[in-house]
Scaffold this motif. Sequence first.
Motif, PDB file in Angstrom:
ATOM      1  N   LEU A 160      -5.592-123.940  52.888  1.00 27.97           N
ATOM      2  CA  LEU A 160      -6.297-124.013  51.603  1.00 27.97           C
ATOM      3  C   LEU A 160      -7.807-123.959  51.765  1.00 27.97           C
ATOM      4  N   GLU A 161      -8.353-124.688  52.723  1.00 27.45           N
ATOM      5  CA  GLU A 161      -9.802-124.699  52.912  1.00 27.45           C
ATOM      6  C   GLU A 161     -10.313-123.324  53.333  1.00 27.45           C
ATOM      7  N   ARG A 162      -9.571-122.644  54.204  1.00 29.41           N
ATOM      8  CA  ARG A 162      -9.984-121.297  54.624  1.00 29.41           C
ATOM      9  C   ARG A 162      -9.931-120.329  53.452  1.00 29.41           C
ATOM     10  N   VAL A 163      -8.855-120.407  52.694  1.00 33.31           N
ATOM     11  CA  VAL A 163      -8.640-119.474  51.589  1.00 33.31           C
ATOM     12  C   VAL A 163      -9.716-119.616  50.529  1.00 33.31           C
ATOM     13  N   ARG A 164     -10.221-120.826  50.361  1.00 36.09           N
ATOM     14  CA  ARG A 164     -11.262-121.056  49.349  1.00 36.09           C
ATOM     15  C   ARG A 164     -12.546-120.291  49.638  1.00 36.09           C
ATOM     16  N   GLU A 165     -12.700-119.820  50.874  1.00 37.06           N
ATOM     17  CA  GLU A 165     -13.897-119.051  51.225  1.00 37.06           C
ATOM     18  C   GLU A 165     -13.978-117.734  50.460  1.00 37.06           C
ATOM     19  N   THR A 166     -12.826-117.179  50.102  1.00 37.58           N
ATOM     20  CA  THR A 166     -12.842-115.866  49.442  1.00 37.58           C
ATOM     21  C   THR A 166     -12.110-115.835  48.105  1.00 37.58           C
ATOM     22  N   SER A 167     -11.181-116.754  47.863  1.00 35.91           N
ATOM     23  CA  SER A 167     -10.322-116.640  46.681  1.00 35.91           C
ATOM     24  C   SER A 167     -10.717-117.608  45.579  1.00 35.91           C
ATOM     25  N   ARG A 168     -10.205-117.343  44.394  1.00 30.95           N
ATOM     26  CA  ARG A 168     -10.413-118.206  43.236  1.00 30.95           C
ATOM     27  C   ARG A 168      -9.178-119.086  43.023  1.00 30.95           C
ATOM     28  N   HIS A 169      -9.408-120.257  42.463  1.00 31.17           N
ATOM     29  CA  HIS A 169      -8.321-121.091  41.956  1.00 31.17           C
ATOM     30  C   HIS A 169      -7.983-120.529  40.578  1.00 31.17           C
ATOM     31  N   THR A 170      -6.890-119.787  40.479  1.00 29.25           N
ATOM     32  CA  THR A 170      -6.582-119.084  39.231  1.00 29.25           C
ATOM     33  C   THR A 170      -5.916-120.018  38.219  1.00 29.25           C
ATOM     34  N   PRO A 171      -6.093-119.737  36.929  1.00 31.26           N
ATOM     35  CA  PRO A 171      -5.605-120.648  35.893  1.00 31.26           C
ATOM     36  C   PRO A 171      -4.111-120.527  35.636  1.00 31.26           C
ATOM     37  N   ILE A 172      -3.548-121.575  35.048  1.00 28.60           N
ATOM     38  CA  ILE A 172      -2.208-121.551  34.469  1.00 28.60           C
ATOM     39  C   ILE A 172      -2.384-121.664  32.959  1.00 28.60           C
ATOM     40  N   GLU A 173      -1.814-120.725  32.207  1.00 25.77           N
ATOM     41  CA  GLU A 173      -1.998-120.694  30.766  1.00 25.77           C
ATOM     42  C   GLU A 173      -0.663-120.826  30.049  1.00 25.77           C
ATOM     43  N   ARG A 222      -5.511-114.136  49.712  1.00 22.41           N
ATOM     44  CA  ARG A 222      -5.276-115.467  50.278  1.00 22.41           C
ATOM     45  C   ARG A 222      -4.721-115.363  51.703  1.00 22.41           C
ATOM     46  N   GLY A 223      -3.620-114.651  51.858  1.00 26.89           N
ATOM     47  CA  GLY A 223      -3.003-114.536  53.180  1.00 26.89           C
ATOM     48  C   GLY A 223      -3.866-113.792  54.164  1.00 26.89           C
ATOM     49  N   ALA A 224      -4.541-112.736  53.686  1.00 28.57           N
ATOM     50  CA  ALA A 224      -5.403-111.952  54.569  1.00 28.57           C
ATOM     51  C   ALA A 224      -6.552-112.807  55.096  1.00 28.57           C
ATOM     52  N   THR A 225      -7.131-113.621  54.219  1.00 29.31           N
ATOM     53  CA  THR A 225      -8.227-114.496  54.635  1.00 29.31           C
ATOM     54  C   THR A 225      -7.762-115.502  55.687  1.00 29.31           C
ATOM     55  N   ASN A 226      -6.622-116.127  55.444  1.00 31.24           N
ATOM     56  CA  ASN A 226      -6.135-117.134  56.389  1.00 31.24           C
ATOM     57  C   ASN A 226      -5.849-116.525  57.753  1.00 31.24           C
ATOM     58  N   ARG A 227      -5.297-115.316  57.755  1.00 33.02           N
ATOM     59  CA  ARG A 227      -4.986-114.678  59.034  1.00 33.02           C
ATOM     60  C   ARG A 227      -6.249-114.302  59.798  1.00 33.02           C
ATOM     61  N   ILE A 228      -7.184-113.668  59.121  1.00 35.95           N
ATOM     62  CA  ILE A 228      -8.384-113.177  59.799  1.00 35.95           C
ATOM     63  C   ILE A 228      -9.261-114.336  60.274  1.00 35.95           C
ATOM     64  N   ASP A 235       4.182-112.838  58.783  1.00 40.58           N
ATOM     65  CA  ASP A 235       3.195-113.512  59.625  1.00 40.58           C
ATOM     66  C   ASP A 235       3.022-114.929  59.092  1.00 40.58           C
ATOM     67  N   PRO A 236       3.135-115.965  59.929  1.00 41.36           N
ATOM     68  CA  PRO A 236       3.067-117.337  59.417  1.00 41.36           C
ATOM     69  C   PRO A 236       1.733-117.686  58.774  1.00 41.36           C
ATOM     70  N   TYR A 237       0.621-117.125  59.278  1.00 40.99           N
ATOM     71  CA  TYR A 237      -0.680-117.403  58.673  1.00 40.99           C
ATOM     72  C   TYR A 237      -0.808-116.736  57.313  1.00 40.99           C
ATOM     73  N   VAL A 238      -0.271-115.536  57.194  1.00 41.79           N
ATOM     74  CA  VAL A 238      -0.276-114.841  55.905  1.00 41.79           C
ATOM     75  C   VAL A 238       0.593-115.594  54.911  1.00 41.79           C
ATOM     76  N   MET A 239       1.771-115.999  55.343  1.00 39.34           N
ATOM     77  CA  MET A 239       2.676-116.741  54.472  1.00 39.34           C
ATOM     78  C   MET A 239       2.032-118.045  53.993  1.00 39.34           C
ATOM     79  N   ALA A 240       1.397-118.754  54.916  1.00 41.68           N
ATOM     80  CA  ALA A 240       0.751-120.022  54.552  1.00 41.68           C
ATOM     81  C   ALA A 240      -0.395-119.785  53.568  1.00 41.68           C
ATOM     82  N   GLY A 241      -1.142-118.704  53.767  1.00 38.52           N
ATOM     83  CA  GLY A 241      -2.231-118.395  52.841  1.00 38.52           C
ATOM     84  C   GLY A 241      -1.730-118.112  51.438  1.00 38.52           C
ATOM     85  N   GLN A 242      -0.645-117.342  51.340  1.00 35.06           N
ATOM     86  CA  GLN A 242      -0.081-117.066  50.015  1.00 35.06           C
ATOM     87  C   GLN A 242       0.447-118.339  49.370  1.00 35.06           C
TER      88      GLN A 242
END
Length: 403
Positions: free
Chosen positions: A11-24, A53-59, A148-155
């Motif tokens: 989660l902390e890594r993913v926050r570097e590039t992604s948004r917390h998207t809304p639930i409506e 999300r997954g791409a960020t966590n992996r890279i 990929d486990p890092y991609v899966m975790a990022g998603q």
Amino acid sequence: MIELADVEEALERVRETSRHTPIEYSHTFSDMTGAEVHLKMENFQRTGSFKIRGATNRIMTLPQEARDKGVVTASAGNHAQGVALAASRSGVDSKIVMPEYAPISKINATQSYGAEVVLYGADYNEAADHAHELEESEDRTYVHAFDDPYVMAGQGTIGLEIMDDLPEVETLLVPIGGGGLISGIATAVKGRNPDVRIVGVQAEGASSVAQSLQKGEIYERDSVDTIADGIATRRVGDQPFEVIRERVDEVVTVSDPEIAMALTYVLERGKTLVEGAGAAPLAALLFEKFDFEEGEVIVPAMCGGNIDLNTLTTVIMRGLVATGRYVKIKTVLRDRPGSLQDLLDVISAKKANIYAIQHDRTSRQIGMADTEVEIDLETRGHDHVEELIEAIRDAGYEVEVLV
């Protein structure tokens, strides 16, 4: 197998590039289904899809030596954009192999995020084979789209956001292509609350998971055919499949016409745009592909909004046909003044609006003194279409419904 802690660390890594998207909350879809429907608007994500999300966590977890050599991947479009942006933000060179028939909008977007795009193959699998060749020849790290486990975790960080924002969720609907998204979300959600039901949704023309679960081993299709290009894969990934078997409660399929109708409803009633893969979970709900109770709190994951405009035009037309809002008919008239007007008077009396008319006097299927006419009509539903066709036939015309 990935666990909740892996997703939480991502989660902390993913926050570097992604948004917390809304639930409506959706009044429209809640009224239509009887459930309490909340849409997870991941189509608002950067790059228009959850793949960032997954791409960020992996890279971000690559060792420096691998980062220096660059990354390569294959994608129909969404993963491509996620890898391109994540790599650019991390100062890593990226090369993306996309199918030759990938939507031009996704190709252009991937290039705009800084990646080198290589077009190869008819579908994702052929593109992936070529990407692996580049992995070997150029000593790059392959960033898999889902296996990929890092991609899966990022998603899976989407699942954490859902549990934080709507802890009372009872059922979560998630699209399945290669399985990276649902495996990550299921891990996060079941880790927080094992009682939440996870329902996977596949397009009929790219379904492999249900057969795989029945066989107890991965089933691979010979080909895929669906408007939902974001989930158009021949098989589920090895690692996601193990998670799906353990943590996903049910897998259902939806047809392309059902996806088209759901997308049309979201656009017209929800005032937002999703791609075919993003509309698939809502289609499963609207067409009751699984059992649910009145008032059940259900969250369809609207996983992306990257749809090519040409594809969008086709999908909208299919949606209009499926809802009885558009019909195309063919009939034969005597080729003389006033014949067309007589037919139009019948149509006008039934208050159908004309989009277009085409005449053809050269068809060998009609008489020398006749003309073949095709008419595109705007209608107000299936009942209206039936009334219109019946009125035209009662007036003495033979009518063929083309679409």
